[in-house]
Design a protein around this motif. Structure first.
Motif, PDB file in Angstrom:
ATOM      1  N   PRO A 185       0.830  -1.223   0.000  1.00 46.15           N
ATOM      2  CA  PRO A 185       0.000   0.000   0.000  1.00 46.15           C
ATOM      3  C   PRO A 185       0.861   1.269   0.000  1.00 46.15           C
ATOM      4  CG  PRO A 185      -0.783  -1.590   1.638  1.00 46.15           C
ATOM      5  CD  PRO A 185       0.524  -2.109   1.126  1.00 46.15           C
ATOM      6  N   ARG A 186       1.960   1.234   0.752  1.00 45.98           N
ATOM      7  CA  ARG A 186       2.824   2.428   0.797  1.00 45.98           C
ATOM      8  C   ARG A 186       3.582   2.592  -0.524  1.00 45.98           C
ATOM      9  NH1 ARG A 186       6.966   2.223   4.449  1.00 45.98           N
ATOM     10  NH2 ARG A 186       6.730  -0.007   4.890  1.00 45.98           N
ATOM     11  N   PHE A 187       3.965   1.476  -1.096  1.00 43.63           N
ATOM     12  CA  PHE A 187       4.667   1.522  -2.384  1.00 43.63           C
ATOM     13  C   PHE A 187       3.749   2.124  -3.447  1.00 43.63           C
ATOM     14  CE2 PHE A 187       6.422  -0.428  -6.280  1.00 43.63           C
ATOM     15  CZ  PHE A 187       7.762  -0.076  -6.143  1.00 43.63           C
ATOM     16  N   LEU A 188       2.510   1.676  -3.443  1.00 41.55           N
ATOM     17  CA  LEU A 188       1.543   2.182  -4.408  1.00 41.55           C
ATOM     18  C   LEU A 188       1.295   3.671  -4.169  1.00 41.55           C
ATOM     19  CD1 LEU A 188      -0.410   1.781  -6.701  1.00 41.55           C
ATOM     20  CD2 LEU A 188      -2.073   0.840  -5.096  1.00 41.55           C
ATOM     21  N   GLU A 189       1.208   4.018  -2.929  1.00 39.97           N
ATOM     22  CA  GLU A 189       0.982   5.425  -2.576  1.00 39.97           C
ATOM     23  C   GLU A 189       2.134   6.301  -3.095  1.00 39.97           C
ATOM     24  OE1 GLU A 189       0.322   7.892   1.579  1.00 39.97           O
ATOM     25  OE2 GLU A 189       0.250   5.700   1.586  1.00 39.97           O
ATOM     26  N   ALA A 190       3.351   5.743  -3.009  1.00 48.41           N
ATOM     27  CA  ALA A 190       4.515   6.508  -3.469  1.00 48.41           C
ATOM     28  C   ALA A 190       4.513   6.671  -4.990  1.00 48.41           C
ATOM     29  CB  ALA A 190       5.800   5.812  -3.015  1.00 48.41           C
ATOM     30  N   ALA A 216       3.958 -10.938  -6.536  1.00 47.84           N
ATOM     31  CA  ALA A 216       2.856 -10.493  -5.684  1.00 47.84           C
ATOM     32  C   ALA A 216       1.657 -11.409  -5.865  1.00 47.84           C
ATOM     33  CB  ALA A 216       2.466  -9.055  -6.045  1.00 47.84           C
ATOM     34  N   PRO A 217       0.877 -11.570  -4.814  1.00 41.27           N
ATOM     35  CA  PRO A 217      -0.364 -12.336  -4.958  1.00 41.27           C
ATOM     36  C   PRO A 217      -1.353 -11.561  -5.836  1.00 41.27           C
ATOM     37  CG  PRO A 217      -0.162 -11.401  -2.740  1.00 41.27           C
ATOM     38  CD  PRO A 217       1.119 -11.111  -3.449  1.00 41.27           C
ATOM     39  N   VAL A 259      -1.531  -7.526  -7.175  1.00 46.45           N
ATOM     40  CA  VAL A 259      -1.332  -7.206  -8.600  1.00 46.45           C
ATOM     41  C   VAL A 259      -2.499  -6.349  -9.089  1.00 46.45           C
ATOM     42  CG1 VAL A 259      -1.298  -8.186 -10.930  1.00 46.45           C
ATOM     43  CG2 VAL A 259       0.075  -9.237  -9.117  1.00 46.45           C
ATOM     44  N   LYS A 260      -3.696  -6.770  -8.701  1.00 50.11           N
ATOM     45  CA  LYS A 260      -4.876  -6.058  -9.184  1.00 50.11           C
ATOM     46  C   LYS A 260      -4.889  -4.610  -8.693  1.00 50.11           C
ATOM     47  CE  LYS A 260      -9.640  -6.566 -10.333  1.00 50.11           C
ATOM     48  NZ  LYS A 260      -9.969  -5.186  -9.964  1.00 50.11           N
ATOM     49  N   ARG A 261      -4.414  -4.392  -7.478  1.00 46.97           N
ATOM     50  CA  ARG A 261      -4.410  -3.008  -6.972  1.00 46.97           C
ATOM     51  C   ARG A 261      -3.476  -2.127  -7.793  1.00 46.97           C
ATOM     52  NH1 ARG A 261      -4.042  -4.297  -0.671  1.00 46.97           N
ATOM     53  NH2 ARG A 261      -3.525  -2.077  -0.413  1.00 46.97           N
ATOM     54  N   TYR A 262      -2.327  -2.675  -8.154  1.00 48.61           N
ATOM     55  CA  TYR A 262      -1.422  -1.892  -9.019  1.00 48.61           C
ATOM     56  C   TYR A 262      -2.069  -1.646 -10.384  1.00 48.61           C
ATOM     57  CZ  TYR A 262       2.423  -2.677  -5.727  1.00 48.61           C
ATOM     58  OH  TYR A 262       3.219  -2.677  -4.622  1.00 48.61           O
ATOM     59  N   GLU A 263      -2.685  -2.683 -10.912  1.00 50.88           N
ATOM     60  CA  GLU A 263      -3.302  -2.547 -12.234  1.00 50.88           C
ATOM     61  C   GLU A 263      -4.442  -1.527 -12.203  1.00 50.88           C
ATOM     62  OE1 GLU A 263      -2.297  -6.925 -14.145  1.00 50.88           O
ATOM     63  OE2 GLU A 263      -4.261  -6.607 -13.218  1.00 50.88           O
TER      64      GLU A 263
END
Lengths: 701, 701
Positions: A402-407, A426-427, A431-435
């Protein structure tokens, strides 16, 4: 010829569909489409036809086509082969527009089956109906819940929504591709499998998807090209609509070719021709299913940088090197970061490697703002069109993701025109959250690099000028295969540079011709019946005087008579002996699908062994000819490598282009042309064909 | 030199381990190994050392190394770089045998860091300690729960049990590979990441795994070869133990090479050399992480058919063709089924395509006994070492999978020596059921084909005779780079065939020498200061008389003086002008890791552009030389393609082998040798070096 690809809307968006041979059993071929459409909520009318039932899967069933309450826009036919012709006729009479014929037992069985298949298409055409199949697994359109298919692959779940369309000649392979896509979370809302392609082909499906608002990316599996013009029109339509076409064209191998012939009724053309045709029309050829889906996955973003470059931001030097190796393999440039940006990054993190790959070291995982700053620098200062962020398991850890995505999320918004891949283990939920945030996710940095490189190729293909096949004047041909002298006369008339030569019929003429041409001369026997004249001593070099010329004449006639007592002898050719320059060859061969194809290469046994040959469909202009000449690996030999004199490229390109125009104008009776060698002389001195063989089909009497 | 790879048991199977710089925080570098080992149930003693605590993570903590209650067999060091030397010294005094040093800040920072690193290794060596790192992410051994690593990648779960070991120079990339393996259900119980490789290298890890009973398959990621002899010994140990080594050697590209230099303290050699060295020692080079894991996944079965062949049993003609294309690409033969077996299959299913691919059509999905019979026929009658069963989503459907497995399971038992892949789109639980029954599962038929082809390459590599590097006599070299005449004398003494030539010092000698040799002759200026004599007109051909020879002498001296007024002139070479034959080149270059490497290719600009060159480490015998010559693509030119006379391969191989022996004997002062051209004459007539350049490092004064 223009094609109305729009007609396939009745196949893929029908308002009503009759099922001929409907079954109450949802696992049978005539029951599956009904069950699937009911489950998928198809909004059109489903009209089952079966003489033995009043009701099927809760729907009113009709005893025959004649008793249908309305003309069905489309029909699915799942009856035995022997009943198929009558069914098609009845559907035609009823006013149906589109048939999907599951029934097998036609052209795939050989000649007799092909005859039956032709009857089907004849009747359909008579009523203005289009036909998918026979021997097709059908098609689907997820957006409207239409499933004109009996595939059991849907048992694993419905296809996902998305913007990728797929067309496949093979049903099982097409549904396999779609199932793999689904498992990877890639939506394939449209699938068309074309089976025997009696009427509707993969090309039609591509053409329809080219004009559909729903589809941005087209994937195709193709064995042969049954209707090449339609395929080229479809590829052009896709390109005009800025949609990439990723095509898996099989039958590359000898074994594959053999299988293609025994498997389908289609003809598998020469693979190098397919390669060239697809390239010339902007399609991207892929080598396996995985590459197709990798490319489609990235292409969904619709970012196709014609001027592509790659920046790799990494926490692992190793991964950076591996990606760099692959980028070089893919000819995807990785320019270094600008000096000032490097200095800034060094100021942030003294022990980073800021060139490109930009290694922000494992330190960036303790301080994610560092990773953000390095990635920002790659995007803003490096200006890379494509960026890989290698973050491995860290980006996949539930605690850090979550923090990585936030960054990274703000960068996605700030640079919407870039391709950004996160390399992560990643599970699926992560993956879906990044996508969902707009990132692409790959595990393997090499696969990511290949897919990003492909987007650059798409960009180039979409901006490439379409190959316009200009009309060419018809070339009248002699009734039979000409001898060398006649062949050269034909080619010379077509504007191709030939050495100044004379055909002589006695030793006195030989003497005079040699005198006039100037010594040394070459003399060759001319006969339509002697193809390999060198092998029998039918070519004499270094003839230095009139006397030698006279005696050479007699020797050549004698040698020809000795080896071919009944050969027709047209005479003896006297030609100047030209030396220097670079030996090239040009030729024409006829592809069964795409007609005359021109080949160019350097002469000599080396190149024959090393297969350094360029191929183009005829005709083409001098600009294209030059491009073709320069595309061979050995081109530096022509342009002045290692202190050689550059050859007369203009003249070479002129001859090649004119040969292509000649071949296109000569039509289908022209089997082949060989100009070997063509001597490419130094700049300004021309390019002279020293030998020429033209092979023709006999004219109809 | 022999290596004791067994020593690494203290690294991977320690009975006790001290953690210097232990932390109570399980997410910190000094805390993670303790937390992980406690969780994994490590059976050895964990001895935390930290001056500020009495207890860490429930374990007694010691204030310093001196107060440890026993000599720890191994130690993990997680202290700042400035403290590292003292810690190593203290550990040595305490009787520790093995250090894993996480601490960074050594050779990777440049020269000063390298000095500090050398101090570490010096101290370790003094106490007989081995050292992993510095700058390493550590290692693990799942079987005993030992985790001498601070990687956070374990947050995704512990590695699975299995028989694959992994060694990686890069820590982050190594754990990435291991994490991807885990996600794919592939067990990697041993991982060693070597970081700066101050002492223990990837080669040591490969060597240890070669002798470990637990490991059957070895994967390695390597940037440079810091200790080439050790690597070759490790590869030989693996081969002697019948264990394949799959190696991802990065730094192929220019950019990659650049990154490798800036990233690690290792030197990246020339990539073609690495390719050849790995090939010669039986390692299989892979091109990306996915290929590594695909190959390892299949290799776990320990079935390596040196005589490999592929049978494809398919329900989709399309998939069969796609697999066939890939098999041809991989040079994996797909022979047809025997005629009688084809007839039997046709009797079972009239419309099948029984050749190979064996297409049992979708019919076999309705009747799984058909699929079984077709697969049985491929195994029993086709006799294929590798078989792909393409069953796509059908094999993945929960309803059909149990019956499908039931149909195929007896075949797995009947043919235990075959590789059988099921191509399926299936959820993980169904994949696992097939795997538990002994089958391999792939989605993509191309990836399956590549992995199966690789097992054949492993088989060949394991049966290949190891390259024995025989001892060679030392060759005395002159103190400085010799001129052409001296170079040829050296080579001639080494048994390499040189054209009969004379060095002359005035025009009278030239006249006499030419007369004696016989006309025409070639004359060349000889000077150690003129390297490119052709460029300045220092070579004269076609000298037909004694007078011409005399005048040529004066011209050559004049031309040399004109271009290089202060060049040392040794004289003029008079040589017979030999024509005919095929121009080849032979050369020696020196690789920083692997010493003298011999190159062979055809002469001429074509081959220079097309890079058709074979490379071997020196020395080698005539059999190897012949193999090397025949390995180039252009070899048919030498063996008589298209009616050419075959050349004297024996003589060519003899010269090449002797050149390799010369180079090996000459030692490291030999920078390069160029024999260009070597004229390969027709059979029985020899192979003559017409020109020779030897480059030497100046001898130490």
């Amino acid at each position: 010829m223009r094609y109305d690809f729009n007609e396939l809307s009745q196949l893929l968006e029908p308002r009503s569909v009759a099922i001929i041979g409907a079954s109450a059993d949802p696992t049978r071929i005539g029951g599956r489409p009904i069950a699937t459409m009911l489950k998928a909520g198809y909004g059109g009318r489903i009209l089952p036809v079966n003489p033995n039932r009043d009701e099927i899967q809760g729907l009113t069933c009709y005893s025959d086509i004649e008793t249908l309450p309305e003309a069905p826009e489309a029909a699915i036919v799942a009856v035995p082969a022997r009943a198929a012709v009558d069914v098609v006729d009845a559907l035609g009479r009823q006013g149906c527009k589109m048939i999907t014929m599951f029934t097998a037992g036609f052209a795939e069985l050989g000649r007799e089956g092909r005859g039956e298949q032709d009857r089907l298409t004849g009747i359909a055409r008579q009523y203005g109906m289009r036909l998918l199949g026979p021997n097709t697994l059908g098609c689907w359109n997820v957006d409207i819940g239409y499933f004109g298919s009996f595939t059991s692959s849907l048992d694993l779940g419905f296809p996902l929504a998305g913007n990728i369309g797929m067309a496949s000649q093979s049903g099982a392979f097409g549904t396999h591709l779609a199932a793999v896509a689904r498992r990877r979370g890639i939506g394939v809302p449209i699938l068309v499998t074309t089976g025997n392609e009696a009427d509707i082909t993969v090309a039609d499906a591509i053409g329809w998807m080219a004009q559909s608002d729903r589809i941005d990316v087209i994937c195709a599996y193709q064995e042969g090209f049954s209707d090449p013009d339609r395929m080229l029109a479809a590829l052009n339509a896709a390109r005009n609509a800025d949609k990439p076409v990723f095509i898996l064209k099989s039958g590359r191998s000898e074994v594959g070719g053999r299988a293609a012939t025994s498997h389908t009724a289609s003809m598998t053309g020469d693979d190098a021709v397919a390669d060239e045709i697809l390239r010339a029309h902007g399609a991207i050829r892929v080598c396996d299913t995985e590459q197709m889906l990798d490319f489609a996955y990235v292409a969904r973003k619709r970012i196709y940088p014609a001027e592509n470059s790659l920046g790799v931001v990494t926490v692992s030097g190793g991964a950076g090197i591996v990606a760099s190796d692959e980028a070089e393999q893919q000819e995807l440039p990785m320019p270094p970061m600008p000096e000032d940006a490097q200095a800034e990054l060094r100021a942030l993190l003294p022990f980073c490697a800021p060139v490109n790959p930009v290694d922000c070291t494992a330190q960036a995982l303790n301080d994610l703002s560092l990773f953000q700053k390095f990635t920002h620098a790659a995007l803003a200062k490096g200006g890379y069109a494509s960026v890989i962020c290698f973050a491995t398991t860290v980006a996949g850890s539930a605690a850090i993701a979550p923090r990585f995505l936030e960054a990274l999320a703000p960068l996605r918004k700030e640079f919407p025109d870039r391709l950004i891949v996160i390399c992560a283990v990643a599970p699926p939920d992560i993956v879906k959250r990044y996508e969902d945030a707009g990132f692409l996710v790959f595990e393997d940095p090499c696969r990511a690099t290949r897919a990003l490189a492909a987007m650059g190729r798409v960009g180039k293909a979409l901006t490439m000028t379409a190959a316009v096949r200009q009309a060419v004047p018809e070339i009248p041909l002699p009734p039979t295969t000409p001898d060398e002298f006649q062949a050269k006369a034909l080619l010379s008339a077509a504007g191709i540079q030939i050495s100044a030569e004379r055909l002589v019929h006695d030793s006195e003429q030989a003497r005079a011709a040699a005198q006039e041409i100037g010594f040394p001369v070459v003399m060759k026997i001319v006969s339509p019946d002697i193809l390999h004249k060198s092998d029998i001593g039918g070519v004499m070099l270094n003839i230095g005087s009139s006397d030698e010329a006279a005696s050479a004449y007699h020797k050549l006639i004698a040698v020809a008579r000795k080896h071919h007592s009944d050969a027709r002898i047209s005479g003896v050719l006297v030609a100047p002996q030209i030396t220097g320059g670079v030996e090239c060859f040009m030729g024409i061969s006829r592809d069964p699908s795409f007609g005359a194809m021109a080949a160019f290469g350097l002469g000599g046994i080396f190149v024959e062994l090393l297969h350094d040959i360029a191929l183009r469909q005829c005709p083409f202009d001098e600009v294209a000819a030059r491009e073709m000449i320069l595309s061979i690996r050995g081109a530096p030999i022509l342009t002045g490598a290692r202190g050689r004199a550059p050859v007369d490229l203009d003249a070479l390109a002129r001859s090649l282009s004119r040969l292509s125009v000649f071949a296109a104008g000569a039509g289908s009776r022209l089997v082949s042309v060989d100009l070997n060698p063509v001597l490419a002389l130094p700049e300004g001195e021309g390019a002279v064909a020293l030998d020429a063989v033209i092979e023709l089909e006999e004219a109809e009497p």
